[in-house]
Design a protein around this motif. Structure first.
Motif, PDB file in Angstrom:
ATOM      1  N   CYS A 206    -102.333  55.517 -51.186  1.00  0.00           N
ATOM      2  CA  CYS A 206    -101.758  55.339 -49.851  1.00  0.00           C
ATOM      3  C   CYS A 206    -102.839  55.221 -48.788  1.00  0.00           C
ATOM      4  O   CYS A 206    -102.657  54.550 -47.771  1.00  0.00           O
ATOM      5  N   CYS A 207    -103.992  55.869 -49.033  1.00  0.00           N
ATOM      6  CA  CYS A 207    -105.098  55.761 -48.080  1.00  0.00           C
ATOM      7  C   CYS A 207    -105.639  54.338 -48.021  1.00  0.00           C
ATOM      8  O   CYS A 207    -106.026  53.854 -46.956  1.00  0.00           O
ATOM      9  N   VAL A 208    -105.664  53.667 -49.183  1.00  0.00           N
ATOM     10  CA  VAL A 208    -106.228  52.319 -49.230  1.00  0.00           C
ATOM     11  C   VAL A 208    -105.398  51.356 -48.388  1.00  0.00           C
ATOM     12  O   VAL A 208    -105.920  50.629 -47.539  1.00  0.00           O
ATOM     13  N   GLY A 209    -104.093  51.336 -48.651  1.00  0.00           N
ATOM     14  CA  GLY A 209    -103.236  50.429 -47.902  1.00  0.00           C
ATOM     15  C   GLY A 209    -103.263  50.702 -46.411  1.00  0.00           C
ATOM     16  O   GLY A 209    -103.319  49.768 -45.597  1.00  0.00           O
ATOM     17  N   HIS A 210    -103.236  51.976 -46.022  1.00  0.00           N
ATOM     18  CA  HIS A 210    -103.231  52.322 -44.597  1.00  0.00           C
ATOM     19  C   HIS A 210    -104.552  51.942 -43.944  1.00  0.00           C
ATOM     20  O   HIS A 210    -104.573  51.372 -42.838  1.00  0.00           O
ATOM     21  N   PHE A 211    -105.678  52.217 -44.623  1.00  0.00           N
ATOM     22  CA  PHE A 211    -106.996  51.977 -44.037  1.00  0.00           C
ATOM     23  C   PHE A 211    -107.231  50.490 -43.787  1.00  0.00           C
ATOM     24  O   PHE A 211    -107.614  50.089 -42.685  1.00  0.00           O
ATOM     25  N   PHE A 212    -106.991  49.648 -44.785  1.00  0.00           N
ATOM     26  CA  PHE A 212    -107.324  48.230 -44.644  1.00  0.00           C
ATOM     27  C   PHE A 212    -106.289  47.474 -43.821  1.00  0.00           C
ATOM     28  O   PHE A 212    -106.627  46.498 -43.149  1.00  0.00           O
ATOM     29  N   HIS A 215    -107.527  48.319 -40.198  1.00  0.00           N
ATOM     30  CA  HIS A 215    -108.811  47.808 -39.734  1.00  0.00           C
ATOM     31  C   HIS A 215    -109.003  46.314 -40.013  1.00  0.00           C
ATOM     32  O   HIS A 215    -109.887  45.688 -39.427  1.00  0.00           O
ATOM     33  N   TYR A 216    -108.210  45.758 -40.922  1.00  0.00           N
ATOM     34  CA  TYR A 216    -108.277  44.318 -41.211  1.00  0.00           C
ATOM     35  C   TYR A 216    -106.859  43.751 -41.203  1.00  0.00           C
ATOM     36  O   TYR A 216    -106.371  43.243 -42.210  1.00  0.00           O
ATOM     37  N   PRO A 217    -106.187  43.822 -40.042  1.00  0.00           N
ATOM     38  CA  PRO A 217    -104.757  43.463 -40.021  1.00  0.00           C
ATOM     39  C   PRO A 217    -104.482  41.982 -40.293  1.00  0.00           C
ATOM     40  O   PRO A 217    -103.382  41.635 -40.744  1.00  0.00           O
ATOM     41  N   SER A 244    -107.893  42.867 -52.151  1.00  0.00           N
ATOM     42  CA  SER A 244    -107.956  41.417 -51.962  1.00  0.00           C
ATOM     43  C   SER A 244    -107.609  41.054 -50.524  1.00  0.00           C
ATOM     44  O   SER A 244    -106.877  41.762 -49.835  1.00  0.00           O
ATOM     45  N   PHE A 245    -108.173  39.905 -50.095  1.00  0.00           N
ATOM     46  CA  PHE A 245    -107.991  39.433 -48.723  1.00  0.00           C
ATOM     47  C   PHE A 245    -107.438  38.017 -48.749  1.00  0.00           C
ATOM     48  O   PHE A 245    -107.498  37.321 -49.764  1.00  0.00           O
ATOM     49  N   LYS A 246    -106.930  37.599 -47.608  1.00  0.00           N
ATOM     50  CA  LYS A 246    -106.330  36.281 -47.509  1.00  0.00           C
ATOM     51  C   LYS A 246    -107.373  35.179 -47.413  1.00  0.00           C
ATOM     52  O   LYS A 246    -107.056  34.012 -47.657  1.00  0.00           O
ATOM     53  N   THR A 247    -108.591  35.545 -47.034  1.00  0.00           N
ATOM     54  CA  THR A 247    -109.659  34.560 -46.884  1.00  0.00           C
ATOM     55  C   THR A 247    -110.940  35.085 -47.504  1.00  0.00           C
ATOM     56  O   THR A 247    -111.124  36.303 -47.639  1.00  0.00           O
ATOM     57  N   ARG A 248    -111.818  34.178 -47.847  1.00  0.00           N
ATOM     58  CA  ARG A 248    -113.153  34.568 -48.322  1.00  0.00           C
ATOM     59  C   ARG A 248    -113.942  35.237 -47.209  1.00  0.00           C
ATOM     60  O   ARG A 248    -114.715  36.158 -47.452  1.00  0.00           O
ATOM     61  N   CYS A 249    -113.769  34.748 -46.000  1.00  0.00           N
ATOM     62  CA  CYS A 249    -114.480  35.314 -44.863  1.00  0.00           C
ATOM     63  C   CYS A 249    -114.114  36.781 -44.667  1.00  0.00           C
ATOM     64  O   CYS A 249    -114.985  37.625 -44.434  1.00  0.00           O
ATOM     65  N   GLY A 250    -112.827  37.096 -44.783  1.00  0.00           N
ATOM     66  CA  GLY A 250    -112.401  38.491 -44.643  1.00  0.00           C
ATOM     67  C   GLY A 250    -113.002  39.377 -45.712  1.00  0.00           C
ATOM     68  O   GLY A 250    -113.446  40.500 -45.434  1.00  0.00           O
ATOM     69  N   ALA A 251    -113.039  38.895 -46.953  1.00  0.00           N
ATOM     70  CA  ALA A 251    -113.622  39.672 -48.042  1.00  0.00           C
ATOM     71  C   ALA A 251    -115.116  39.864 -47.834  1.00  0.00           C
ATOM     72  O   ALA A 251    -115.664  40.946 -48.080  1.00  0.00           O
TER      73      ALA A 251
END
Length: 588
Positions: A206-212, A215-217, A244-251
């Motif tokens: 639950c910490c992972v989902g809340h944190f990212f 901070h990376y909405p 995982s992220f929606k873009t390479r830039c975000g990752a």
């Protein structure tokens, strides 16, 4: 080693190489041997042409495979075999360029200076050995040593220039490769360690989902926790996850940023490829990884030290003069004309029959083993590369299967042995650099070594070895490091030699050269090294824009997170997909 022994050693290795290469050229013409010598092309279902019916030319040796190797371009290797294979080939080309330039100056200028450098008639016995062609033959305090210093400066600068040029070009090819490669979920994913434990929900997830999501909405997509699969009935929530992220830039931004004021929490790094993940190692706390690295380094050091002791003892017994003492029947070698030259060609000697010349022998301690390394280069290059292309073990096994009517229809397909090629080739570069100034007579043998290695591995990459994995040239920084260390050791050796030759000014000047070399290495580490292990934001944005234009972004980012599912949670029919290369053997 005297000249007679050197000629005997060279003749043995050249003769064996010619025999082996002739056998290879004949065996490769036989259609029945195609699974051995055309395994890669058979696996790719390429057309292979042989002479129809029985012809005399099939039984005659030929060298047609050698000019064919020189016609293969770098673009063709890059397209068909990948950047890793190209790095191996460029390593051989680097050796050819470097030692060819060193040989021209070393043989034309340095060798005559060494040969005419000794004017003391009391040690004229040197003219009967190969030492008269080395720096050993230069008198103490001679101004001729400045020629050796100038030569040292030239090969140091030229070697560093070639390293810089290779680093820059290989980096450019790596960036281009990463922009063109498809289906790389690791470009959309990061690995997160040291995730805090949530007491309220008694888990890390639950910490992972809340944190990212906080901070990376705009770029965060999903996460996949790592589980300890020892007990499937009671899965443990480990403090690590793939996000995982929606873009390479975000990752890329998340992987290269500090996520928390405490740098030991929420540590992030770019995720490895799914098939590179060592799931058991993810259970190791991040703080213990440094201790593991120190332990591995200490174990390797201890192994090296204790391995060197028996090797040194065996080498001491192997000297021919000592061999006669330990094994008296070896004296019979002297009774057979010419046999002693053959033996000493493979077992170089050191004679201490003139104790009064001990200071001069101490000064030549570095160059005293040049004859041994000439023999090593001849053996490893001529014989080693010849056996590599012949594949004797495989062809014998193939013939035995045919004898018992169990001929293999599928090709004998193996991956390119980087682990074996790179250490031996870089060792030869180290030997060449150590003796480039000390004993330039070694240099022509190195040119033959690298030329033969080049044509052999072009043939193997084109026809035999399959490229089953692609790092995008990521091991080049390690090759650079090995070659750079060789240059440093060469300069340190010359500092000691100039001192023993009573030329302190040359030693001090070499120290300045060494400091400039270290500064060059620091610049290269800053300029190139990060780009081999980090995905730049600029390249990530460019690739994202291209996928957005082609309508592929959504498919790739959705595929990314499912690729990092823990093995204990995968369905039974789950198969790990290769993201860098095509399947090893295509199915019909």
């Amino acid at each position: 080693m005297n000249a007679e022994s050197l000629v005997a050693s060279a003749a043995i290795n050249i003769g064996l190489a010619l025999i082996v290469l002739s056998q290879f050229s004949v065996l490769k013409k036989q259609p029945s041997n195609a699974p051995v010598y055309y395994s890669r092309r058979l696996a790719r279902k390429d057309q292979i042409s042989f002479d129809e019916g029985f012809t005399l030319s099939r039984l005659l040796p030929s060298v047609s495979w050698i000019p064919r190797a020189f016609r293969v371009s770098e673009e063709e290797i890059l397209e068909t075999s990948g950047l890793d294979a190209l790095v191996v080939i460029r390593l051989f080309k680097l050796g050819i360029k470097f030692f060819l330039a060193c040989s021209v100056i070393g043989l034309v200028i340095l060798l005559p200076i060494n040969y005419t450098g000794q004017h003391d008639p009391s040690i004229s016995d040197l003219s009967y050995s190969m030492d008269c062609f080395t720096i050993t033959n230069i008198s103490e305090g001679s101004d001729r040593l400045w020629v050796h210093f100038s030569y040292l400066c030239f090969i140091s600068v030229f070697g560093l220039y070639l390293l810089y040029k290779e680093y820059n070009e290989i980096l450019g090819k790596r960036i281009q490769l990463l922009s063109n490669v498809k289906n790389r979920p690791d470009q959309f994913t990061i690995l997160v360690r040291e995730i805090p434990f949530c007491n309220e929900h008694t888990s890390h997830g639950c910490c992972v989902g809340h944190f990212f999501s906080k901070h990376y909405p705009y770029t965060y997509q999903a996460y996949q926790m790592v589980h300890d699969g020892k007990d499937l009935e009671d899965l443990v929530e480990l403090p690590a996850a793939f996000v995982s992220f929606k873009t390479r830039c975000g990752a890329a931004l998340a992987a290269q940023s500090q996520q928390h004021p405490n740098p030991l929490l929420w540590t992030t790094e770019q995720a490895p490829e799914p098939r590179e993940v060592l799931w058991n190692n993810l259970a190791i706390p991040h703080g213990l990884l440094l201790l593991h690295k120190i332990g591995v380094f200490a174990a390797a050091t201890v192994l090296t030290i204790f391995f060197a002791i028996p090797v040194t003892a065996v080498q001491g017994i192997a000297k021919f003069e000592k061999l006669k003492k330990w094994f008296p029947p070896a004296m019979a070698v002297q009774l057979i004309p010419g046999l002693r030259s053959i033996i000493t060609g493979y077992l170089p000697r050191e004679s201490f029959t003139h104790p009064k010349y001990f200071p001069s022998r101490l000064a030549s301690a570095v160059s005293s083993q040049a004859d041994f390394f000439i023999t090593y280069i001849l053996t490893d290059g001529l014989s080693g590369f010849s056996l590599e292309i012949l594949q004797p073990g495989l062809i014998i096994w193939h013939a035995m299967r045919a004898l018992f009517r169990r001929r293999k229809k599928q090709p004998y397909l193996y991956s390119l042995p980087y682990y074996r090629i790179i250490p031996f080739v870089t060792l030869s570069i180290l030997i060449g650099m150590e003796y480039a100034v000390v004993a330039p007579l070694l240099l022509p043998f190195l040119i033959v070594y690298f030329f033969l290695g080049y044509v052999v591995y072009i043939n193997q990459i084109q026809d035999v070895y399959e490229i089953v994995y692609e790092t995008g040239g990521q091991f080049w920084p390690y090759i650079y490091h090995y070659i750079f260390i060789s240059i440093v050791l060469m300069q340190i050796t010359m500092i000691g030699l100039f001192g023993l030759k009573l030329k302190p000014a040359a030693s001090i000047a070499t120290v300045a050269l060494l400091l400039l070399t270290l500064l060059f290495n620091q610049y290269c580490n800053i300029r190139f090294l990060p780009s081999f292990f980090l995905f730049s934001i600029q390249n990530a944005v460019q690739n994202d824009e291209r996928d957005e234009k082609d309508g592929l972004m959504e498919v790739k980012c959705e595929t990314a997170i499912h690729s990092y599912r823990s093995p204990c949670l995968r369905p039974m029919n789950f198969s790990q997909e290769s993201y860098s290369t095509q399947p090893l053997v295509s199915s019909t």
